[in-house]
Design an enzyme around this catalytic site. Structure first.
Site, short mmCIF file in Angstrom:
data_model
loop_
_atom_site.label_atom_id
_atom_site.label_comp_id
_atom_site.label_asym_id
_atom_site.label_seq_id
_atom_site.Cartn_x
_atom_site.Cartn_y
_atom_site.Cartn_z
NE ARG A 240 -3.89 -1.80 0.45
CZ ARG A 240 -4.15 -3.29 -0.19
NH1 ARG A 240 -3.00 -3.57 0.16
NH2 ARG A 240 -5.48 -4.26 0.82
CB SER B 14 -8.17 -1.34 4.74
OG SER B 14 -8.26 -3.23 4.14
CD GLU C 149 -5.44 0.85 2.66
OE1 GLU C 149 -5.96 0.85 1.86
OE2 GLU C 149 -5.33 -0.22 2.99
N1 EPU Z 1 -10.43 -10.92 10.45
C1 EPU Z 1 -10.81 -11.05 11.55
N2 EPU Z 1 -12.20 -9.78 11.92
C2 EPU Z 1 -12.59 -8.87 11.07
C3 EPU Z 1 -11.88 -9.33 9.58
C4 EPU Z 1 -11.00 -10.23 9.59
O1 EPU Z 1 -10.78 -11.75 12.45
O2 EPU Z 1 -13.46 -8.29 12.07
C5 EPU Z 1 -9.26 -11.56 11.07
C6 EPU Z 1 -9.77 -13.02 9.25
O3 EPU Z 1 -10.69 -13.79 9.78
C7 EPU Z 1 -8.75 -13.47 8.54
C8 EPU Z 1 -7.81 -11.88 8.59
O4 EPU Z 1 -7.87 -11.32 9.32
O5 EPU Z 1 -8.04 -14.52 8.59
C9 EPU Z 1 -7.11 -11.89 7.01
O6 EPU Z 1 -8.47 -11.11 6.95
P1 EPU Z 1 -9.79 -11.23 5.54
O7 EPU Z 1 -8.58 -12.18 4.00
O8 EPU Z 1 -10.87 -10.20 5.53
O9 EPU Z 1 -8.65 -9.59 4.96
P2 EPU Z 1 -7.92 -7.85 5.81
O10 EPU Z 1 -6.30 -8.40 5.58
O11 EPU Z 1 -8.42 -8.07 6.68
C10 EPU Z 1 -7.20 -7.33 3.23
C11 EPU Z 1 -6.84 -5.93 3.14
C12 EPU Z 1 -8.55 -6.07 2.14
C13 EPU Z 1 -8.66 -6.52 0.70
C14 EPU Z 1 -8.72 -8.38 1.98
C15 EPU Z 1 -8.40 -9.29 1.44
C16 EPU Z 1 -5.33 -4.37 3.58
C17 EPU Z 1 -4.96 -3.29 4.69
N3 EPU Z 1 -6.67 -4.95 3.11
O12 EPU Z 1 -7.86 -7.00 4.29
O13 EPU Z 1 -8.24 -4.54 1.31
O14 EPU Z 1 -9.32 -7.00 0.04
O15 EPU Z 1 -6.79 -8.25 2.21
O16 EPU Z 1 -6.94 -9.75 -0.07
O17 EPU Z 1 -4.03 -5.07 3.97
C18 EPU Z 1 -8.75 -2.49 0.58
O18 EPU Z 1 -8.05 -2.21 1.25
O19 EPU Z 1 -9.53 -1.29 1.08
C19 EPU Z 1 -9.19 -3.50 1.50
C20 EPU Z 1 -10.63 -3.55 1.62
#
Ligand code: EPU
Length: 343
Positions: free
Chosen positions: A166, A242, A338
């Site tokens: 990012r 995010s 972010e």
């Molecule tokens: N999780 C939780 N609780 C929550 C949210 C997530 O326990 O409320 C856990 C999930 O169970 C999983 C892990 O955290 O084990 C990761 O969650 P998720 O796959 O939803 O992805 P994220 O890391 O929260 C990132 C990106 C997103 C992108 C997703 C999918 C960043 C800051 N965000 O989110 O990007 O869509 O991966 O690849 O890196 C964005 O940047 O606006 C965005 C939506």
């Protein structure tokens, strides 16, 4: 060129924050942008400039006293076809997902996992957007820019853009200096699906799609479905995706957390470092689904802050600070937004 004064930015930020720009300028071509920069220089105008895309990663803390710039350059041009690759130049003002749809329809492959990410092509190249194991930088060869101080055209190779998670040079030392006018992509004529990011294979199974005969359209649609399940639609609930980045920490820090949370999710970064999902930490702190006044933490994904209607940027900022403080108190880790705060 469209020029407006005292212009409402509500439709230009997906949080739906009510803020006005002293001036708002929309340009249709590189020439128009250069003309605008030249005129400013001739007038000795040094008031602040803010270049926006579709405002999907911005938080306006109040009215903006300077000029907000927005690109309407939306052309798509194939510049070369060599072997397995197609080289395409895309206008920075094109909606990112329209570009992904166009690429999939044209049988140019690579961007499927980046489907439905809000924003425009230029901002995607500033922010190095990413999802489901892909990042914009994997497909960007170089970007064309205009220097907002001199009007000169400058090209940056992907290496010169210094892409990171990012992150790019346009968010660091060159912040605000260059406007990206076009992004040059290299896509493939062969479809090589990237299915290994958590959740994709399960979603394919649920849909009865097998991973050998899957088409790019099916993968794109599956990614769209997964995103719609987890992330709020900004036209219904103001948000900027995010809100925080996932922190990258020393392995020893993560191992310490694992003692109390053996099931803590994480991604390997390298031998010494691990990325921890901030959404998970925020949920552990009890914030998921909680509201404070007009703002809150989204009930299905704790990484997303939402405007329930009528919120100010300051309210979102206060919520951000409360969440940061709780995560730091519990995990000893400072999480960083972010989203870009605009004062
Ligand atoms: N999780 C939780 N609780 C929550 C949210 C997530 O326990 O409320 C856990 C999930 O169970 C999983 C892990 O955290 O084990 C990761 O969650 P998720 O796959 O939803 O992805 P994220 O890391 O929260 C990132 C990106 C997103 C992108 C997703 C999918 C960043 C800051 N965000 O989110 O990007 O869509 O991966 O690849 O890196 C964005 O940047 O606006 C965005 C939506």
């Amino acid at each position: 060129m469209i020029v407006k004064d005292n212009y409402s930015l509500k439709e230009h930020n997906t949080f739906g924050i009510e803020a006005t720009a002293a001036h708002f300028v929309e340009y249709d071509s590189v020439d128009e942008l250069q003309m605008f920069v030249g005129r400013r220089a001739a007038n000795g105008d040094t008031t602040p400039l803010l270049h926006i895309g579709s405002g999907s990663n911005l938080l306006f803390l109040g009215d903006y006293a300077g000029t907000v710039l927005h690109s309407q350059i939306r052309d798509i041009t194939v510049t070369a076809n060599e072997g397995d690759y197609v080289y395409v130049r895309v206008g920075a003002g094109l909606v990112w997902d329209d570009w992904v749809q166009y690429a999939v329809d044209s049988h140019w492959y690579g961007l499927e996992n980046l489907s439905l990410i809000p924003g425009e092509v230029g901002a995607a190249a500033v922010q190095n957007i990413g999802a489901y194991g892909s990042e914009a930088k994997d497909f960007i060869l170089f970007v064309d820019t205009v220097d907002l101080e001199t009007g000169a055209i400058r090209h940056f190779t992907a290496e010169e853009c210094r892409y990171g998670y990012r992150d790019s040079i346009f968010k660091q030392e060159l912040r605000g200096r260059y406007a990206i006018t076009h992004v040059h992509f290299r896509l493939s004529h062969s479809f090589r699906p990237c299915l290994d990011y958590g959740g994709i294979r399960r979603a394919l199974e649920e849909r009865g799609i097998d991973d050998v005969n899957i088409t790019a359209e099916q993968l794109r649609q599956t990614i769209i479905d997964i995103r719609r399940e987890k992330l709020p639609d900004p036209t219904e609930l103001g948000n900027a995706g995010s809100f925080f980045m996932n922190p990258i920490v020393e392995r020893s820090v993560f191992e310490h957390i694992q003692k109390s949370y053996p099931d803590a999710p994480h991604y390997e970064v390298d031998a010494d470092r691990v990325k921890i999902p901030a959404g998970w930490m925020i949920e552990q702190c009890g914030w998921k689904g909680k509201s404070v006044g007009h703002v809150g933490v989204y009930e299905k994904q704790a990484l997303v802050l939402v405007n329930h209607g009528g919120a100010t940027g300051q309210e979102i900022r206060q919520l951000c600070e409360s969440v940061q403080a709780d995560v730091e108190a519990r995990f000893g880790i400072k999480i960083h937004p972010e989203v870009n705060f605009i004062a």
